[in-house]
Design an enzyme around this catalytic site. Structure first.
Site, PDB file in Angstrom:
ATOM      1  N   GLU A  48       0.823  -1.203   0.000  1.00  0.00           N
ATOM      2  CA  GLU A  48       0.000   0.000   0.000  1.00  0.00           C
ATOM      3  C   GLU A  48       0.860   1.257   0.000  1.00  0.00           C
ATOM      4  OE1 GLU A  48      -3.035  -2.146   3.095  1.00  0.00           O
ATOM      5  OE2 GLU A  48      -2.502  -0.056   3.376  1.00  0.00           O
TER       6      GLU A  48
ATOM      7  N   CYS B 277       2.832   8.167   2.004  1.00  0.00           N
ATOM      8  CA  CYS B 277       3.164   7.156   3.005  1.00  0.00           C
ATOM      9  C   CYS B 277       3.528   5.856   2.289  1.00  0.00           C
ATOM     10  CB  CYS B 277       1.947   6.975   3.901  1.00  0.00           C
ATOM     11  SG  CYS B 277       2.175   5.731   5.152  1.00  0.00           S
TER      12      CYS B 277
ATOM     13  N   CYS C 184       4.570  -7.693   8.381  1.00  0.00           N
ATOM     14  CA  CYS C 184       5.531  -7.183   9.368  1.00  0.00           C
ATOM     15  C   CYS C 184       5.726  -8.246  10.440  1.00  0.00           C
ATOM     16  CB  CYS C 184       5.018  -5.891   9.998  1.00  0.00           C
ATOM     17  SG  CYS C 184       6.196  -5.162  11.162  1.00  0.00           S
TER      18      CYS C 184
ATOM     19  N   CYS D  47       2.954  -6.034  16.715  1.00  0.00           N
ATOM     20  CA  CYS D  47       2.197  -5.086  17.545  1.00  0.00           C
ATOM     21  C   CYS D  47       0.723  -5.517  17.491  1.00  0.00           C
ATOM     22  CB  CYS D  47       2.348  -3.663  17.028  1.00  0.00           C
ATOM     23  SG  CYS D  47       4.080  -3.164  16.890  1.00  0.00           S
TER      24      CYS D  47
ATOM     25  N   CYS E 156      -2.157  -3.799  15.164  1.00  0.00           N
ATOM     26  CA  CYS E 156      -1.831  -3.366  13.803  1.00  0.00           C
ATOM     27  C   CYS E 156      -2.201  -4.410  12.759  1.00  0.00           C
ATOM     28  CB  CYS E 156      -0.329  -3.061  13.749  1.00  0.00           C
ATOM     29  SG  CYS E 156       0.243  -2.674  12.105  1.00  0.00           S
TER      30      CYS E 156
ATOM     31  N   GLY F 255       5.066  -2.525   7.304  1.00  0.00           N
ATOM     32  CA  GLY F 255       6.419  -3.010   7.565  1.00  0.00           C
ATOM     33  C   GLY F 255       7.222  -2.147   8.515  1.00  0.00           C
ATOM     34  N   GLU F 256       8.290  -2.739   9.022  1.00  0.00           N
ATOM     35  CA  GLU F 256       9.205  -2.027   9.926  1.00  0.00           C
ATOM     36  C   GLU F 256      10.447  -1.644   9.105  1.00  0.00           C
ATOM     37  OE1 GLU F 256       9.612  -0.661  13.070  1.00  0.00           O
ATOM     38  OE2 GLU F 256      11.557  -0.266  12.166  1.00  0.00           O
TER      39      GLU F 256
ATOM     40  N   SER G 243       9.682   6.058  10.283  1.00  0.00           N
ATOM     41  CA  SER G 243       9.017   5.705  11.541  1.00  0.00           C
ATOM     42  C   SER G 243       9.417   4.296  11.953  1.00  0.00           C
ATOM     43  CB  SER G 243       7.502   5.776  11.340  1.00  0.00           C
ATOM     44  OG  SER G 243       6.832   5.329  12.495  1.00  0.00           O
TER      45      SER G 243
ATOM     46  N   LEU H 195       5.712   5.125  19.860  1.00  0.00           N
ATOM     47  CA  LEU H 195       5.884   4.876  21.297  1.00  0.00           C
ATOM     48  C   LEU H 195       4.686   4.094  21.840  1.00  0.00           C
ATOM     49  CD1 LEU H 195       8.135   5.618  23.300  1.00  0.00           C
ATOM     50  CD2 LEU H 195       6.659   7.457  24.110  1.00  0.00           C
TER      51      LEU H 195
ATOM     52  N   CYS I 135      -2.513   1.586   8.500  1.00  0.00           N
ATOM     53  CA  CYS I 135      -1.462   0.686   8.080  1.00  0.00           C
ATOM     54  C   CYS I 135      -1.936  -0.753   7.803  1.00  0.00           C
ATOM     55  CB  CYS I 135      -0.530   0.803   9.272  1.00  0.00           C
ATOM     56  SG  CYS I 135       0.802  -0.151   9.586  1.00  0.00           S
TER      57      CYS I 135
HETATM   58  N1  SAH Z   1       6.646  -0.159  11.533  1.00  0.00           N
HETATM   59  C1  SAH Z   1       6.816   1.234  11.662  1.00  0.00           C
HETATM   60  C2  SAH Z   1       6.205   2.032  10.532  1.00  0.00           C
HETATM   61  C3  SAH Z   1       4.894   1.549  10.004  1.00  0.00           C
HETATM   62  S1  SAH Z   1       3.531   1.623  11.111  1.00  0.00           S
HETATM   63  C4  SAH Z   1       6.289   1.710  12.984  1.00  0.00           C
HETATM   64  O1  SAH Z   1       5.640   0.939  13.689  1.00  0.00           O
HETATM   65  O2  SAH Z   1       6.556   2.856  13.306  1.00  0.00           O
HETATM   66  C5  SAH Z   1       3.127   3.360  10.986  1.00  0.00           C
HETATM   67  C6  SAH Z   1       2.324   3.874  12.147  1.00  0.00           C
HETATM   68  O3  SAH Z   1       0.954   3.449  12.070  1.00  0.00           O
HETATM   69  C7  SAH Z   1       2.853   3.404  13.480  1.00  0.00           C
HETATM   70  O4  SAH Z   1       2.956   4.473  14.376  1.00  0.00           O
HETATM   71  C8  SAH Z   1       1.805   2.410  13.874  1.00  0.00           C
HETATM   72  O5  SAH Z   1       1.830   2.178  15.226  1.00  0.00           O
HETATM   73  C9  SAH Z   1       0.548   3.064  13.348  1.00  0.00           C
HETATM   74  N2  SAH Z   1      -0.614   2.186  13.311  1.00  0.00           N
HETATM   75  C10 SAH Z   1      -0.657   0.860  13.105  1.00  0.00           C
HETATM   76  N3  SAH Z   1      -1.921   0.404  13.172  1.00  0.00           N
HETATM   77  C11 SAH Z   1      -2.700   1.470  13.430  1.00  0.00           C
HETATM   78  C12 SAH Z   1      -4.104   1.647  13.639  1.00  0.00           C
HETATM   79  N4  SAH Z   1      -4.935   0.636  13.544  1.00  0.00           N
HETATM   80  N5  SAH Z   1      -4.563   2.905  13.879  1.00  0.00           N
HETATM   81  C13 SAH Z   1      -3.706   3.941  13.938  1.00  0.00           C
HETATM   82  N6  SAH Z   1      -2.389   3.842  13.767  1.00  0.00           N
HETATM   83  C14 SAH Z   1      -1.887   2.611  13.529  1.00  0.00           C
HETATM   84 FE1  SF4 Z   2       4.154  -2.706  14.619  1.00  0.00          FE
HETATM   85 FE2  SF4 Z   2       4.741  -0.915  12.664  1.00  0.00          FE
HETATM   86 FE3  SF4 Z   2       4.934  -3.553  12.236  1.00  0.00          FE
HETATM   87 FE4  SF4 Z   2       2.539  -2.488  12.520  1.00  0.00          FE
HETATM   88  S1  SF4 Z   2       3.974  -2.049  10.897  1.00  0.00           S
HETATM   89  S2  SF4 Z   2       3.270  -4.420  13.459  1.00  0.00           S
HETATM   90  S3  SF4 Z   2       2.960  -0.898  14.043  1.00  0.00           S
HETATM   91  S4  SF4 Z   2       6.137  -2.370  13.690  1.00  0.00           S
END
Ligand code: SAH
Ligand code: SF4
Length: 377
Positions: free
Chosen positions: A96, A117, A124, A128, A131, A181-182, A213, A237, A355
């Site tokens: 995406e 974005c 990933c 988390c 997500c 992705g990270e 990020s 965070l 995401c």
């Molecule tokens: N993996 C990296 C970058 C991609 S995620 C990271 O975690 O920073 C980008 C952002 O989207 C992160 O801050 C993540 O926590 C947030 N995110 C993921 N799922 C979400 C959701 N359902 N609602 C709002 N933000 C979300």
């Molecule tokens: Fe966590 Fe970012 Fe991976 Fe989603 S994309 S699982 S927020 S590290």
């Protein structure tokens, strides 16, 4: 799993690597620059449009490289503010890319500021719990060429909407590496892609307008601090104490706050630019006032900007977005301490903008043998 395409993408080559390949073919060095000009400045979409190259060279290029490793599978638009591109890759993986338009007063939407974005992995591995991207784990890393291709696809789309005069420039204002992705778990490909985007022979896009990020991979944050190009950093965070963060982000076990915060400090010292702390507000998980107070203290120590993001609900997951009143109360704790804070109204909520969600839905449809995405280009 790694995907090795039959032909490497042209979007993954640097001026040096392409010059080398061409030199081996007996071509002069300036050819590489000509080819990259067609790709990034004139943005042609076929080899035959590269009209100052000989026919044999074009045939060789077509047999050697993939010009564009991503095709547009689906485009979902929300109130002309968010545009979501679902892209298909060579192995049918889906990724995406989102265009977020911020309209400017007094001008039409075509002149709005645009933040793009981008994704760095298919799925990933970080796990988390809130997500959508991580639900099915990691499928594979993207190559640098696939990461760059997302921005070119955005340019193709935007060039069709904007006057030709803007063609030589990138068609957007900011890049955030916040898609699927990270990025720091796919470090080399991400940095190579951003270097290509930044290069004068590439899109010439300023590093200071690119934000990476991360969920908090400490050794990679320290490595990023050493990079020549000064990218901006955002930290996901989402918990202001280890107790809360650990519940929703497994990465906190390996890299608790006592390791993460000094790494951000070290990055600050190297770059002297404000880091952003991303904090998704999830009801009864991290939206309590003591969390706000702890977050305030961390942000103050780090001189960081805080981006509060009301949680975007994900089908099948139990987490909820707090009420507006609760969101505001949380933000007020930070505002009262004069912390720089934004409370984001999640753009594109109605088009599954969070995401990984559009991909997840399409893959589920695919599995259910429902006609998935309709090819549009
Ligand atoms: N993996 C990296 C970058 C991609 S995620 C990271 O975690 O920073 C980008 C952002 O989207 C992160 O801050 C993540 O926590 C947030 N995110 C993921 N799922 C979400 C959701 N359902 N609602 C709002 N933000 C979300
Ligand atoms: Fe966590 Fe970012 Fe991976 Fe989603 S994309 S699982 S927020 S590290």
């Amino acid at each position: 799993m790694k995907f090795t395409p039959a032909k490497p993408p042209l979007t993954g080559e640097t001026l040096d690597s392409l010059t080398e390949r061409l030199r081996a073919q007996g071509e002069p060095a300036f050819r590489a620059k000509q080819i990259l000009d067609w790709l990034y400045k004139k943005r042609v979409r076929s080899w035959d449009e590269m009209s100052n190259l000989s026919k044999p060279l074009r045939t060789w290029l077509a047999g050697t490289f993939e010009l564009m490793p991503a095709t547009l599978v689906l485009n979902k638009q929300s109130e002309d503010v968010t545009d979501k591109l679902l892209l298909g890759l060579g192995d049918r993986s889906l990724i995406e890319t989102v265009i977020i338009r911020v309209p400017q007063e007094g001008v039409g939407v075509e002149h709005s500021r645009k933040t793009i974005c981008i994704s760095t992995q298919v799925g990933c591995a970080m796990g988390c719990v809130f997500c959508a991207s991580g639900l099915a784990g990691l499928k594979r890393d993207l190559s640098a060429g696939e990461i760059v291709a997302q921005l070119l696809q955005v340019c193709y789309r935007e060039d069709a909407r904007t006057p030709r005069a803007r063609m030589e420039l990138a068609s957007f204002d900011n890049i955030v590496v916040m898609g699927m992705g990270e990025p720091l778990a796919n470090y080399d490909a991400t940095i190579l892609a951003l270097t290509i985007l930044n290069a004068e022979w590439g899109l010439g896009f300023g590093a200071r307008r690119i934000t990476i990020s991360t969920s908090g991979l400490v050794p990679k944050i320290l490595k990023l601090a050493e990079e020549k190009l000064g990218f901006r950093l955002a930290i996901s965070l989402h918990g202001a104490t280890d107790e809360v963060r650990e519940k929703i982000m497994p990465v906190n076990k390996a890299f608790p706050l006592a390791k993460l915060i000094p790494a951000v400090q070290a990055f600050n010292e190297k770059h002297g630019r404000m880091v952003t702390l991303e904090f998704i507000l999830i009801e009864d998980v991290n939206d309590m006032l003591p969390q706000a107070e702890k977050l305030r203290d961390i942000a103050r120590d780090l001189h960081a900007h805080v981006n509060l993001i009301p949680y975007n609900t994900v089908e099948g997951l139990p987490w909820k977005r707090p009420s507006l009143t609760r969101q505001e109360r949380f933000a007020d704790v930070l505002r009262a301490a004069r912390i720089s804070v934004t409370l984001r109204r999640e753009k594109g909520h109605d088009i599954d903008a969070a995401c990984g969600q559009l991909r997840l839905k399409t893959e589920l449809d695919r599995e259910g043998a429902v006609a998935a995405a309709v090819p549009v280009a």
